[in-house]
Design a protein around this motif. Structure first.
Motif, PDB file in Angstrom:
ATOM      1  N   MET A   1       0.840  -1.187   0.000  1.00  0.00           N
ATOM      2  CA  MET A   1       0.000   0.000   0.000  1.00  0.00           C
ATOM      3  C   MET A   1       0.881   1.245   0.000  1.00  0.00           C
ATOM      4  O   MET A   1       1.828   1.351   0.783  1.00  0.00           O
ATOM      5  N   VAL A   2       0.558   2.192  -0.892  1.00  0.00           N
ATOM      6  CA  VAL A   2       1.308   3.447  -0.966  1.00  0.00           C
ATOM      7  C   VAL A   2       0.338   4.617  -1.069  1.00  0.00           C
ATOM      8  O   VAL A   2      -0.839   4.447  -1.396  1.00  0.00           O
ATOM      9  N   PHE A   3       0.862   5.800  -0.797  1.00  0.00           N
ATOM     10  CA  PHE A   3       0.091   7.035  -0.918  1.00  0.00           C
ATOM     11  C   PHE A   3       0.740   7.882  -2.008  1.00  0.00           C
ATOM     12  O   PHE A   3       1.960   8.064  -2.010  1.00  0.00           O
ATOM     13  N   ILE A   4      -0.069   8.390  -2.929  1.00  0.00           N
ATOM     14  CA  ILE A   4       0.472   9.261  -3.967  1.00  0.00           C
ATOM     15  C   ILE A   4      -0.306  10.575  -3.990  1.00  0.00           C
ATOM     16  O   ILE A   4      -1.518  10.603  -3.794  1.00  0.00           O
ATOM     17  N   GLN A   5       0.429  11.645  -4.218  1.00  0.00           N
ATOM     18  CA  GLN A   5      -0.182  12.967  -4.289  1.00  0.00           C
ATOM     19  C   GLN A   5      -0.312  13.370  -5.757  1.00  0.00           C
ATOM     20  O   GLN A   5       0.659  13.338  -6.512  1.00  0.00           O
ATOM     21  N   LEU A   6      -1.533  13.733  -6.146  1.00  0.00           N
ATOM     22  CA  LEU A   6      -1.822  14.069  -7.536  1.00  0.00           C
ATOM     23  C   LEU A   6      -2.522  15.418  -7.631  1.00  0.00           C
ATOM     24  O   LEU A   6      -3.222  15.836  -6.702  1.00  0.00           O
TER      25      LEU A   6
ATOM     26  N   ASP B   1     -11.535  19.696  -8.617  1.00  0.00           N
ATOM     27  CA  ASP B   1     -10.917  20.991  -8.920  1.00  0.00           C
ATOM     28  C   ASP B   1      -9.537  20.735  -9.520  1.00  0.00           C
ATOM     29  O   ASP B   1      -8.657  20.181  -8.855  1.00  0.00           O
ATOM     30  N   SER B   2      -9.341  21.125 -10.758  1.00  0.00           N
ATOM     31  CA  SER B   2      -8.070  20.863 -11.435  1.00  0.00           C
ATOM     32  C   SER B   2      -6.900  21.560 -10.755  1.00  0.00           C
ATOM     33  O   SER B   2      -5.744  21.145 -10.904  1.00  0.00           O
ATOM     34  N   ALA B   3      -7.179  22.616  -9.994  1.00  0.00           N
ATOM     35  CA  ALA B   3      -6.108  23.373  -9.336  1.00  0.00           C
ATOM     36  C   ALA B   3      -5.790  22.843  -7.935  1.00  0.00           C
ATOM     37  O   ALA B   3      -4.830  23.299  -7.307  1.00  0.00           O
ATOM     38  N   SER B   4      -6.582  21.890  -7.456  1.00  0.00           N
ATOM     39  CA  SER B   4      -6.373  21.361  -6.105  1.00  0.00           C
ATOM     40  C   SER B   4      -5.411  20.174  -6.110  1.00  0.00           C
ATOM     41  O   SER B   4      -5.095  19.608  -7.162  1.00  0.00           O
ATOM     42  N   ILE B   5      -4.970  19.808  -4.904  1.00  0.00           N
ATOM     43  CA  ILE B   5      -4.067  18.675  -4.713  1.00  0.00           C
ATOM     44  C   ILE B   5      -4.803  17.602  -3.917  1.00  0.00           C
ATOM     45  O   ILE B   5      -5.482  17.907  -2.932  1.00  0.00           O
ATOM     46  N   TYR B   6      -4.656  16.339  -4.330  1.00  0.00           N
ATOM     47  CA  TYR B   6      -5.362  15.233  -3.683  1.00  0.00           C
ATOM     48  C   TYR B   6      -4.386  14.100  -3.352  1.00  0.00           C
ATOM     49  O   TYR B   6      -3.423  13.863  -4.086  1.00  0.00           O
ATOM     50  N   TRP B   7      -4.693  13.399  -2.251  1.00  0.00           N
ATOM     51  CA  TRP B   7      -3.930  12.205  -1.889  1.00  0.00           C
ATOM     52  C   TRP B   7      -4.755  10.962  -2.189  1.00  0.00           C
ATOM     53  O   TRP B   7      -5.938  10.899  -1.856  1.00  0.00           O
ATOM     54  N   MET B   8      -4.126   9.992  -2.817  1.00  0.00           N
ATOM     55  CA  MET B   8      -4.776   8.727  -3.162  1.00  0.00           C
ATOM     56  C   MET B   8      -4.060   7.561  -2.481  1.00  0.00           C
ATOM     57  O   MET B   8      -2.837   7.564  -2.346  1.00  0.00           O
ATOM     58  N   VAL B   9      -4.838   6.548  -2.084  1.00  0.00           N
ATOM     59  CA  VAL B   9      -4.280   5.296  -1.577  1.00  0.00           C
ATOM     60  C   VAL B   9      -4.371   4.272  -2.702  1.00  0.00           C
ATOM     61  O   VAL B   9      -5.442   4.086  -3.289  1.00  0.00           O
ATOM     62  N   THR B  10      -3.269   3.621  -3.014  1.00  0.00           N
ATOM     63  CA  THR B  10      -3.275   2.589  -4.049  1.00  0.00           C
ATOM     64  C   THR B  10      -2.167   1.590  -3.740  1.00  0.00           C
ATOM     65  O   THR B  10      -1.713   1.489  -2.601  1.00  0.00           O
ATOM     66  N   ASN B  11      -1.716   0.856  -4.743  1.00  0.00           N
ATOM     67  CA  ASN B  11      -0.631  -0.107  -4.534  1.00  0.00           C
ATOM     68  C   ASN B  11       0.602   0.307  -5.324  1.00  0.00           C
ATOM     69  O   ASN B  11       0.515   1.113  -6.259  1.00  0.00           O
ATOM     70  N   ASP B  12       1.747  -0.241  -4.955  1.00  0.00           N
ATOM     71  CA  ASP B  12       3.004   0.166  -5.583  1.00  0.00           C
ATOM     72  C   ASP B  12       3.075  -0.197  -7.061  1.00  0.00           C
ATOM     73  O   ASP B  12       3.740   0.487  -7.842  1.00  0.00           O
ATOM     74  N   TYR B  13       2.377  -1.262  -7.463  1.00  0.00           N
ATOM     75  CA  TYR B  13       2.373  -1.648  -8.878  1.00  0.00           C
ATOM     76  C   TYR B  13       1.710  -0.564  -9.723  1.00  0.00           C
ATOM     77  O   TYR B  13       2.251  -0.130 -10.744  1.00  0.00           O
ATOM     78  N   SER B  14       0.547  -0.119  -9.296  1.00  0.00           N
ATOM     79  CA  SER B  14      -0.158   0.933 -10.034  1.00  0.00           C
ATOM     80  C   SER B  14       0.615   2.243  -9.982  1.00  0.00           C
ATOM     81  O   SER B  14       0.717   2.962 -10.986  1.00  0.00           O
ATOM     82  N   ALA B  15       1.170   2.553  -8.804  1.00  0.00           N
ATOM     83  CA  ALA B  15       1.907   3.805  -8.643  1.00  0.00           C
ATOM     84  C   ALA B  15       3.131   3.872  -9.552  1.00  0.00           C
ATOM     85  O   ALA B  15       3.577   4.961  -9.927  1.00  0.00           O
ATOM     86  N   SER B  16       3.658   2.705  -9.919  1.00  0.00           N
ATOM     87  CA  SER B  16       4.837   2.670 -10.793  1.00  0.00           C
ATOM     88  C   SER B  16       4.457   2.727 -12.268  1.00  0.00           C
ATOM     89  O   SER B  16       5.320   2.633 -13.135  1.00  0.00           O
ATOM     90  N   GLY B  17       3.147   2.875 -12.552  1.00  0.00           N
ATOM     91  CA  GLY B  17       2.703   3.005 -13.936  1.00  0.00           C
ATOM     92  C   GLY B  17       2.150   1.744 -14.548  1.00  0.00           C
ATOM     93  O   GLY B  17       1.887   1.704 -15.757  1.00  0.00           O
ATOM     94  N   GLY B  18       1.959   0.694 -13.732  1.00  0.00           N
ATOM     95  CA  GLY B  18       1.421  -0.560 -14.249  1.00  0.00           C
ATOM     96  C   GLY B  18       0.029  -0.398 -14.822  1.00  0.00           C
ATOM     97  O   GLY B  18      -0.721   0.502 -14.425  1.00  0.00           O
ATOM     98  N   ASP B  19      -0.318  -1.257 -15.787  1.00  0.00           N
ATOM     99  CA  ASP B  19      -1.630  -1.219 -16.450  1.00  0.00           C
ATOM    100  C   ASP B  19      -1.876   0.123 -17.147  1.00  0.00           C
ATOM    101  O   ASP B  19      -2.973   0.695 -17.062  1.00  0.00           O
ATOM    102  N   ASP B  20      -0.844   0.620 -17.809  1.00  0.00           N
ATOM    103  CA  ASP B  20      -0.959   1.847 -18.616  1.00  0.00           C
ATOM    104  C   ASP B  20      -1.317   3.084 -17.795  1.00  0.00           C
ATOM    105  O   ASP B  20      -2.013   3.981 -18.279  1.00  0.00           O
ATOM    106  N   LEU B  21      -0.850   3.131 -16.551  1.00  0.00           N
ATOM    107  CA  LEU B  21      -1.129   4.284 -15.694  1.00  0.00           C
ATOM    108  C   LEU B  21       0.109   5.168 -15.560  1.00  0.00           C
ATOM    109  O   LEU B  21       0.577   5.460 -14.457  1.00  0.00           O
ATOM    110  N   ALA B  22       0.625   5.604 -16.690  1.00  0.00           N
ATOM    111  CA  ALA B  22       1.809   6.467 -16.690  1.00  0.00           C
ATOM    112  C   ALA B  22       1.555   7.765 -15.937  1.00  0.00           C
ATOM    113  O   ALA B  22       2.485   8.374 -15.398  1.00  0.00           O
ATOM    114  N   VAL B  23       0.290   8.178 -15.868  1.00  0.00           N
ATOM    115  CA  VAL B  23      -0.048   9.415 -15.165  1.00  0.00           C
ATOM    116  C   VAL B  23       0.382   9.352 -13.703  1.00  0.00           C
ATOM    117  O   VAL B  23       0.752  10.380 -13.110  1.00  0.00           O
ATOM    118  N   PHE B  24       0.375   8.157 -13.112  1.00  0.00           N
ATOM    119  CA  PHE B  24       0.779   8.023 -11.710  1.00  0.00           C
ATOM    120  C   PHE B  24       2.281   8.250 -11.525  1.00  0.00           C
ATOM    121  O   PHE B  24       2.720   8.616 -10.438  1.00  0.00           O
TER     122      PHE B  24
END
Length: 254
Positions: free
Chosen positions: A141-146, A189-212
């Motif tokens: 489990m990881v936290f990413i800020q987007l 809000d496109s100008a706001s900052i959000y925290w997401m909980v996900t997994n390290d595989y997705s956070a590393s761009g797995g399954d075509d999630l380069a945005v992460f």
């Protein structure tokens, strides 16, 4: 005569010596193979003897009942009882973990990738072994800020796939895009900052999630997603709370 005989003897000896050499090697190899096989059997027996107690403990733990489901749950799009359950669970546990680790962050959305859900949950007893089938990977489990813009891009990807396992959000799929995205009751809000909980595989761009991979920050928890699920289910059992299917319209098609 003697010279001719000597040459003939030398040639004969050479032929015999050459022909005997492979026989000696073959015999030796055969003997060694038998010896190695015997040693291997002994070694295997020793390993099995030492491993057996742990094997018995492991098998017993795999059969341990940790929860009870009121109905069978399978994954589906745009949403399903199983995908919603897992996304909400990860968000809930992520929020608790952020407080426990004193991270000074507040995760508001979650993502439990659809492809990582490998089986269904049956009606009735849920065992530890079933969770290993459900989540066989060692993902953490990881936290990413987007940014809000990055979240929009992510939900557009989810919409293009027809839905996924997401928590803390509601939106409508329209022409393969996500619109009317609501987070905590407010429009994204496109100008706001959000925290997401996900997994390290997705956070590393797995399954075509380069945005992460373009995230602003990443914080690891040191906890495996599977362990988090097991702990959560055990807690529900202690409280006498069964697993229930929740379909709340978080993702709908226009």
């Amino acid at each position: 005569m003697n010279g001719h005989f000597s040459k003939l003897l030398l040639i004969t000896w050479a032929i015999l010596a050459f022909s005997c050499k492979p026989n000696l090697i073959l015999t030796e190899v055969k003997t060694n193979n038998l010896t190695v096989a015997e040693n291997s059997s002994l070694l295997d027996s020793q390993i099995v003897f030492q491993y057996l107690p742990f094997k018995n403990i492991l098998e017993k733990d795999m059969k341990r009942v940790i929860s009870f489901s009121e109905k069978e749950m399978v994954k589906g799009r745009p949403e399903s009882g199983l995908t919603n359950l897992l996304a909400d669970l990860v968000l809930e546990e992520g929020q608790k973990e952020a407080v426990r680790l004193n991270l000074q962050i507040e995760p508001v959305v979650s993502f439990f990738n659809y492809g990582g859900i490998r089986t269904w949950l049956p009606k009735g007893e849920i065992t530890v072994g079933k969770i290993f089938e459900l989540m066989p990977f060692e993902n953490e489990m990881v936290f990413i800020q987007l940014t809000g813009t990055q979240l929009q891009q992510f939900y557009d990807i989810v919409a293009s796939k027809g839905g996924d396992s997401v928590g803390g959000v509601r939106f409508v799929i329209s022409n393969g895009k996500a619109k009317n995205i609501m987070i905590e009751g407010e429009m994204l809000d496109s100008a706001s900052i959000y925290w997401m909980v996900t997994n390290d595989y997705s956070a590393s761009g797995g399954d075509d999630l380069a945005v992460f991979t373009q995230r602003l920050k990443l914080i690891t928890s040191g906890k495996k997603i599977r362990d988090i699920i097991i702990s959560n289910f055990e807690g529900r059992k202690i409280r006498g709370v069964n697993l229930t299917e929740t379909l709340d319209g978080r993702i709908t098609n226009e």
